[in-house]
Motif scaffolding. Structure first.
Motif, short mmCIF file in Angstrom:
data_model
loop_
_atom_site.label_atom_id
_atom_site.label_comp_id
_atom_site.label_asym_id
_atom_site.label_seq_id
_atom_site.Cartn_x
_atom_site.Cartn_y
_atom_site.Cartn_z
N UNK A 15 24.70 -27.03 -98.69
CA UNK A 15 25.97 -26.91 -99.40
C UNK A 15 26.95 -28.02 -99.01
N UNK A 16 27.02 -28.38 -97.72
CA UNK A 16 28.03 -29.35 -97.28
C UNK A 16 27.78 -30.73 -97.89
N UNK A 17 26.51 -31.20 -97.89
CA UNK A 17 26.27 -32.53 -98.49
C UNK A 17 26.48 -32.49 -99.99
N UNK A 81 23.21 -30.66 -107.52
CA UNK A 81 23.50 -31.47 -106.33
C UNK A 81 22.89 -30.90 -105.05
N UNK A 82 22.55 -29.60 -105.04
CA UNK A 82 22.00 -29.02 -103.80
C UNK A 82 20.49 -29.23 -103.73
N UNK A 83 19.99 -29.26 -102.50
CA UNK A 83 18.54 -29.39 -102.30
C UNK A 83 18.07 -28.41 -101.23
N UNK A 84 16.78 -28.13 -101.24
CA UNK A 84 16.13 -27.32 -100.19
C UNK A 84 15.11 -28.23 -99.52
N UNK A 85 15.09 -28.25 -98.19
CA UNK A 85 14.14 -29.19 -97.57
C UNK A 85 12.72 -28.60 -97.53
N UNK A 86 11.75 -29.50 -97.39
CA UNK A 86 10.34 -29.10 -97.51
C UNK A 86 9.91 -28.14 -96.39
N UNK A 87 10.43 -28.34 -95.19
CA UNK A 87 10.07 -27.43 -94.08
C UNK A 87 10.48 -25.99 -94.41
N UNK A 121 14.23 -24.30 -107.38
CA UNK A 121 12.91 -23.66 -107.35
C UNK A 121 12.84 -22.49 -106.37
N UNK A 122 13.99 -22.12 -105.78
CA UNK A 122 13.97 -20.97 -104.87
C UNK A 122 13.58 -19.69 -105.60
N UNK A 123 13.82 -19.67 -106.92
CA UNK A 123 13.48 -18.46 -107.68
C UNK A 123 11.98 -18.14 -107.60
N UNK A 124 11.17 -19.17 -107.36
CA UNK A 124 9.72 -18.93 -107.26
C UNK A 124 9.29 -18.66 -105.82
N UNK A 125 10.21 -18.86 -104.88
CA UNK A 125 9.85 -18.72 -103.45
C UNK A 125 10.34 -17.42 -102.83
N UNK A 126 11.22 -16.70 -103.55
CA UNK A 126 11.71 -15.43 -103.04
C UNK A 126 11.42 -14.33 -104.06
N UNK A 127 11.63 -13.08 -103.62
CA UNK A 127 11.30 -11.94 -104.49
C UNK A 127 12.48 -11.47 -105.33
#
Ligand SMILES: [Mg+2]
Length: 215
Positions: A15-17, A81-87, A121-127
């Protein structure tokens, strides 16, 4: 299966970046002095309801527009603008593969928060997820945690992972969840005691997977 509830801003997404990137565009767009990038970024990363933040911003800068309009543009633009890192992505997949049910519990507006969840793509990674604007309750209220459990069809048994001691740690502990605090700024954790202090969702996942393997 047991639940892992996760915060969104500052926990799953950077969020901050993203707020800084948005502030750059905002300052450029309105022809404001460059030092306003820092001021606007700080205002956007404080944990205040955003309607108040944008009202103060438009008032202070005497912009010829409404706070509602600036806030609406912010909500439209932030999801890209937001991202999720691969780890963290890998960690979510591993937790799910180990049988945990994953849910996002976030304070904010539906368009902005759901936009971020889907664009990354978090919608595919959580329930599933719950957003305060939709359920009418904000963390740390127990109401929003119960709404998540109901949405996911699982009991409030497991973990809450988040970067806010007040909203995520106190809120999660208040409904009986163990808590993992993402300590991104080294602030003092004495006010609310998390069960785990980590630097990332991926790091929390390692400990949770280890402890559940031992149990
Ligand atoms: Mg947060």
């Amino acid at each position: 299966m047991p639940l892992i509830a996760l915060d969104l801003d500052g926990t799953l997404v950077d969020q901050a970046s993203a707020a800084r990137a948005w502030a750059h565009g905002f300052v450029r767009g309105w022809g404001l002095p460059t030092h306003e990038v820092d001021v606007v970024t700080t205002a956007l990363t404080e944990r205040h309801p955003k309607d108040e933040v944008f009202a103060r911003l438009v008032d202070r800068l005497r912009l010829p527009t409404s706070a509602d309009e600036v806030w609406r543009r912010y909500r439209t633009e932030m999801p890209s603008l937001v991202t999720v890192n691969d780890d963290d992505r890998r960690a979510l997949a591993e937790l799910r593969a180990a049988g945990w049910t994953l849910g996002i519990v976030t304070n904010g507006m539906a368009d902005n928060q759901e936009g971020k969840i889907r664009r990354t793509g978090l919608d595919t990674l959580v329930d599933g997820w719950v957003i305060s604007d939709v359920v009418g309750a904000r963390k740390p209220s127990p109401v929003i945690f119960h709404a998540l459990a109901e949405r996911l069809g699982c009991p409030l048994d497991g973990w809450m992972i988040g970067d806010s001691l007040e909203f995520d740690v106190a809120g999660g502990a208040g409904v009986g969840l163990q808590t993992a605090w993402i300590d991104s700024d080294g602030s003092d954790a004495t006010s609310f005691q998390p069960d785990l202090v980590v630097q990332s969702v991926a790091a929390a996942a390692v400990t949770i997977l280890d402890s559940s393997a031992m149990a």
